[in-house]
Enzyme design. Sequence first.
Site, PDB file in Angstrom:
ATOM      1  N   ASP A  14       0.882  -0.931   0.128  1.00 43.29           N
ATOM      2  CA  ASP A  14       0.055   0.038   0.005  1.00 43.29           C
ATOM      3  C   ASP A  14       1.072   1.131  -0.150  1.00 43.29           C
ATOM      4  OD1 ASP A  14      -1.443   2.240   0.896  1.00 43.29           O
ATOM      5  OD2 ASP A  14      -2.191   1.325   2.490  1.00 43.29           O
ATOM      6  N   ILE A  15       0.781   2.311  -0.906  1.00 44.67           N
ATOM      7  CA  ILE A  15       1.924   2.776  -1.072  1.00 44.67           C
ATOM      8  C   ILE A  15       2.030   4.011  -0.393  1.00 44.67           C
ATOM      9  CG2 ILE A  15       0.589   4.793  -2.801  1.00 44.67           C
ATOM     10  CD1 ILE A  15       3.007   4.537  -4.381  1.00 44.67           C
ATOM     11  N   ASN A  28      -6.349  12.245 -10.965  1.00 45.52           N
ATOM     12  CA  ASN A  28      -7.089  13.255 -12.284  1.00 45.52           C
ATOM     13  C   ASN A  28      -6.506  14.017 -12.890  1.00 45.52           C
ATOM     14  OD1 ASN A  28      -8.686  14.477 -11.125  1.00 45.52           O
ATOM     15  ND2 ASN A  28      -9.882  12.878 -10.088  1.00 45.52           N
ATOM     16  N   ASP A  38      -5.613   8.047  -5.658  1.00 45.15           N
ATOM     17  CA  ASP A  38      -5.659   8.509  -5.871  1.00 45.15           C
ATOM     18  C   ASP A  38      -6.414   9.243  -4.384  1.00 45.15           C
ATOM     19  OD1 ASP A  38      -5.934  11.433  -6.046  1.00 45.15           O
ATOM     20  OD2 ASP A  38      -7.446  11.349  -7.512  1.00 45.15           O
ATOM     21  N   THR A 120      -3.311   2.358 -15.049  1.00 46.46           N
ATOM     22  CA  THR A 120      -3.532   0.427 -15.340  1.00 46.46           C
ATOM     23  C   THR A 120      -4.985  -0.204 -13.974  1.00 46.46           C
ATOM     24  OG1 THR A 120      -2.716  -0.450 -13.283  1.00 46.46           O
ATOM     25  CG2 THR A 120      -1.218  -0.462 -15.540  1.00 46.46           C
ATOM     26  N   TYR A 123      -8.197   3.742 -15.164  1.00 46.20           N
ATOM     27  CA  TYR A 123      -7.747   4.323 -16.444  1.00 46.20           C
ATOM     28  C   TYR A 123      -7.809   3.238 -17.579  1.00 46.20           C
ATOM     29  CZ  TYR A 123      -7.764   9.121 -15.241  1.00 46.20           C
ATOM     30  OH  TYR A 123      -8.493  10.870 -15.070  1.00 46.20           O
TER      31      TYR A 123
HETATM   32  N1  AR6 Z   1      -0.723   1.683  -2.646  1.00 47.40           N
HETATM   33  C1  AR6 Z   1      -0.594   1.186  -4.608  1.00 47.40           C
HETATM   34  N2  AR6 Z   1      -1.054   0.749  -5.465  1.00 47.40           N
HETATM   35  C2  AR6 Z   1      -2.732   1.076  -5.318  1.00 47.40           C
HETATM   36  C3  AR6 Z   1      -3.127   1.630  -4.007  1.00 47.40           C
HETATM   37  C4  AR6 Z   1      -2.211   2.115  -2.960  1.00 47.40           C
HETATM   38  N3  AR6 Z   1      -2.673   2.458  -2.336  1.00 47.40           N
HETATM   39  N4  AR6 Z   1      -4.741   1.200  -4.229  1.00 47.40           N
HETATM   40  C5  AR6 Z   1      -4.916   1.264  -5.579  1.00 47.40           C
HETATM   41  N5  AR6 Z   1      -3.607   0.908  -6.245  1.00 47.40           N
HETATM   42  P1  AR6 Z   1      -5.799   3.365 -10.415  1.00 47.40           P
HETATM   43  P2  AR6 Z   1      -5.255   5.128 -12.449  1.00 47.40           P
HETATM   44  C6  AR6 Z   1      -3.603   0.302  -7.673  1.00 47.40           C
HETATM   45  O1  AR6 Z   1      -7.559   3.337  -9.875  1.00 47.40           O
HETATM   46  O2  AR6 Z   1      -5.981   4.181 -13.143  1.00 47.40           O
HETATM   47  C7  AR6 Z   1      -8.662   7.914  -9.368  1.00 47.40           C
HETATM   48  O3  AR6 Z   1     -10.595   7.799  -9.615  1.00 47.40           O
HETATM   49  C8  AR6 Z   1      -4.447  -0.075  -8.535  1.00 47.40           C
HETATM   50  O4  AR6 Z   1      -4.672  -1.375  -7.867  1.00 47.40           O
HETATM   51  O5  AR6 Z   1      -6.211   4.089  -9.197  1.00 47.40           O
HETATM   52  O6  AR6 Z   1      -4.535   5.507 -12.742  1.00 47.40           O
HETATM   53  C9  AR6 Z   1      -8.652   8.974 -10.258  1.00 47.40           C
HETATM   54  O7  AR6 Z   1      -8.911  10.080  -9.273  1.00 47.40           O
HETATM   55  C10 AR6 Z   1      -4.025  -0.132  -9.469  1.00 47.40           C
HETATM   56  O8  AR6 Z   1      -3.263  -1.329 -10.106  1.00 47.40           O
HETATM   57  O9  AR6 Z   1      -5.217   4.689 -11.710  1.00 47.40           O
HETATM   58  C11 AR6 Z   1      -8.699   8.944 -11.964  1.00 47.40           C
HETATM   59  O10 AR6 Z   1      -9.829   9.354 -12.199  1.00 47.40           O
HETATM   60  C12 AR6 Z   1      -3.522   0.707  -9.839  1.00 47.40           C
HETATM   61  O11 AR6 Z   1      -2.767   1.596  -8.602  1.00 47.40           O
HETATM   62  C13 AR6 Z   1      -8.287   7.814 -12.273  1.00 47.40           C
HETATM   63  O12 AR6 Z   1      -8.366   6.985 -10.826  1.00 47.40           O
HETATM   64  C14 AR6 Z   1      -3.527   2.464 -10.555  1.00 47.40           C
HETATM   65  O13 AR6 Z   1      -4.878   2.605 -10.011  1.00 47.40           O
HETATM   66  C15 AR6 Z   1      -6.646   7.042 -12.412  1.00 47.40           C
HETATM   67  O14 AR6 Z   1      -6.724   5.931 -12.787  1.00 47.40           O
END
Ligand code: AR6
Length: 172
Positions: A14-15, A28, A38, A120, A123
Amino acid sequence: MKSAFFRLKAEQGDITKYDVDAIVNAANQTLLGGGGVDGAIHRAAGLLNECKTLGGCATGKAKATGGYQLKARYVIHTVGPVWAGGTKGEPELLASCYRECMRIAKELGLRSVAFPSISTGAYGYPVVLAAPVAVKTVLESLADNEVIDRVLFVCFDSRTLSAYQKVLDEYG
Ligand code: AR6
């Protein structure tokens, strides 16, 4: 300084919990929060007020804020491309996200940075296609930076970790 490859690792986690100089947020264009990583970063850090002063961010670019309640000193917010089949410049925009974050890290003189798997999740960028772009771009930036000694890909699930690990193994 170790070669670029030996300063780069992928691990599951968990980052928001990472004790590094900066964590990267997959944001976003509004920079005002959302779901996924985010939402988790905004909840843990409490950085909305500073984000409101930034005026958003274009896809492929990045902007830094403080880390507030996080262990990380900074959050570097970047906006990944929405996957649209791969013919709308998605690979170049994704590479630009990693490059811009690494450029800001260099400007700030940071020694350790943790990235999530940008684009990933919500998006929709297929992780098996995103991981090679991420690894290649970060390795190029590391080769041009004598200060950063640790870059982590923090993968939330084992499938994402496998994709990044497979690419790293191919370089190793
Ligand atoms: N630690 C590490 N990775 C994580 C965590 C965490 N705590 N939580 C989720 N991930 P996403 P995107 C992973 O959807 O595709 C948001 O609503 C997740 O499993 O967070 O760039 C923004 O506001 C996946 O592998 O980001 C934008 O609207 C990765 O992080 C949109 O989502 C990215 O998933 C951005 O979409």
